[in-house]
Design an enzyme around this catalytic site. Structure first.
Site, PDB file in Angstrom:
ATOM      1  N   GLN A  54       0.819  -1.222   0.000  1.00 45.49           N
ATOM      2  CA  GLN A  54       0.000   0.000   0.000  1.00 45.49           C
ATOM      3  C   GLN A  54       0.848   1.267   0.000  1.00 45.49           C
ATOM      4  O   GLN A  54       0.342   2.347  -0.316  1.00 45.49           O
ATOM      5  CB  GLN A  54      -0.929   0.037   1.217  1.00 45.49           C
ATOM      6  N   CYS A 103     -10.867   0.807   3.401  1.00 45.44           N
ATOM      7  CA  CYS A 103      -9.441   0.598   3.135  1.00 45.44           C
ATOM      8  C   CYS A 103      -8.802   1.933   2.823  1.00 45.44           C
ATOM      9  O   CYS A 103      -9.380   2.738   2.088  1.00 45.44           O
ATOM     10  CB  CYS A 103      -9.283  -0.361   1.954  1.00 45.44           C
ATOM     11  N   LEU A 104      -7.602   2.145   3.366  1.00 41.68           N
ATOM     12  CA  LEU A 104      -6.889   3.397   3.106  1.00 41.68           C
ATOM     13  C   LEU A 104      -6.588   3.560   1.615  1.00 41.68           C
ATOM     14  O   LEU A 104      -6.412   4.676   1.145  1.00 41.68           O
ATOM     15  CB  LEU A 104      -5.582   3.432   3.911  1.00 41.68           C
ATOM     16  N   HIS A 145      -8.030  -9.051   5.847  1.00 35.51           N
ATOM     17  CA  HIS A 145      -7.981  -7.899   4.939  1.00 35.51           C
ATOM     18  C   HIS A 145      -6.535  -7.553   4.577  1.00 35.51           C
ATOM     19  O   HIS A 145      -6.210  -7.354   3.395  1.00 35.51           O
ATOM     20  CB  HIS A 145      -8.678  -6.703   5.613  1.00 35.51           C
ATOM     21  N   GLU A 146      -5.666  -7.497   5.589  1.00 35.53           N
ATOM     22  CA  GLU A 146      -4.260  -7.136   5.325  1.00 35.53           C
ATOM     23  C   GLU A 146      -3.554  -8.237   4.543  1.00 35.53           C
ATOM     24  O   GLU A 146      -2.762  -7.960   3.641  1.00 35.53           O
ATOM     25  CB  GLU A 146      -3.512  -6.836   6.631  1.00 35.53           C
ATOM     26  N   HIS A 149      -4.199  -8.014   0.847  1.00 38.44           N
ATOM     27  CA  HIS A 149      -3.413  -6.994   0.131  1.00 38.44           C
ATOM     28  C   HIS A 149      -2.164  -7.604  -0.493  1.00 38.44           C
ATOM     29  O   HIS A 149      -1.770  -7.235  -1.603  1.00 38.44           O
ATOM     30  CB  HIS A 149      -2.973  -5.890   1.101  1.00 38.44           C
TER      31      HIS A 149
HETATM   32 NI    NI Z   1      -6.757  -2.134   3.107  1.00 45.56          NI
END
Ligand code: NI
Length: 192
Positions: A54, A103-104, A145-146, A149
């Protein structure tokens, strides 16, 4: 240590599978600097977690941390700061729940994703020590979730019903109260 720019959905680094970190390199200044930057960026953005890709680091590591007063996710139970390098994850049961995720890297959007309630997580911590632990209850979703990614998967890819997509303000106005009740039930049952 630095707060890094967070890449947004559509960036190719977010869509690619991240690479394994050489375990012998975890103690190096480069990898330790990545970890410091992830922690700083996650905290500055009030994220519950952040994956290295990210912020443009195409390697398999992420951090997770939830305090008692996260403004993005006020109903989330606390998670102590966790750093995982080359994480692996297995599901401990078939039981799932519907999680409203954000999510960022997906600014402004939330949506409902099915997540497992019991997972086993393993990986190296920032000292290079290999750890294995179970995460049960609501917090299990954060780790899933992480982990996603690192395989190039963002939460919108897992939203089964696109009609659940909503803005953060619509979520707060129409969904959050009922969802926070559901989260409290999960926390009562699982302790997390
Ligand atoms: Ni995220």
């Amino acid at each position: 240590m630095a707060v890094r720019e967070i890449l947004e959905i559509g960036h190719p680094v977010l869509a690619a599978r991240a690479r394994e970190v050489e375990v012998a390199a975890i103690g190096s200044p480069e990898v330790q600097g990545w970890i410091d930057d992830l922690i700083d960026t996650m905290r500055a953005a009030n994220g519950a977690g952040i994956a290295a890709n990210q912020v443009g680091i195409p390697y398999r590591l992420f951090t997770v941390e939830v305090g008692t007063d996260n403004p993005r996710y006020p109903y989330k139970p606390p998670i102590p700061l966790t750093v995982l390098v080359n994480p692996e994850m297995t599901f401990l049961s078939d039981e799932t729940f519907e999680n409203w995720e954000g999510c960022l890297s997906v600014p402004g959007l939330r949506g409902a994703v099915s997540r497992h309630l019991e997972v086993s997580v393993s990986g190296h911590d920032r000292d290079g020590v290999h750890r294995t632990f179970d995460v049960r209850g609501y917090s299990a979703a954060t780790f899933q979730h992480e982990y996603d990614h690192l395989d190039g998967i963002l939460f919108p890819h897992r939203v089964a019903d696109p009609r659940t997509f909503c803005s953060w303000s619509s979520f707060a106005a129409f969904r959050q109260e009922a969802f926070a009740d559901r989260v409290r039930q999960l926390v009562d049952r699982w302790g997390a």
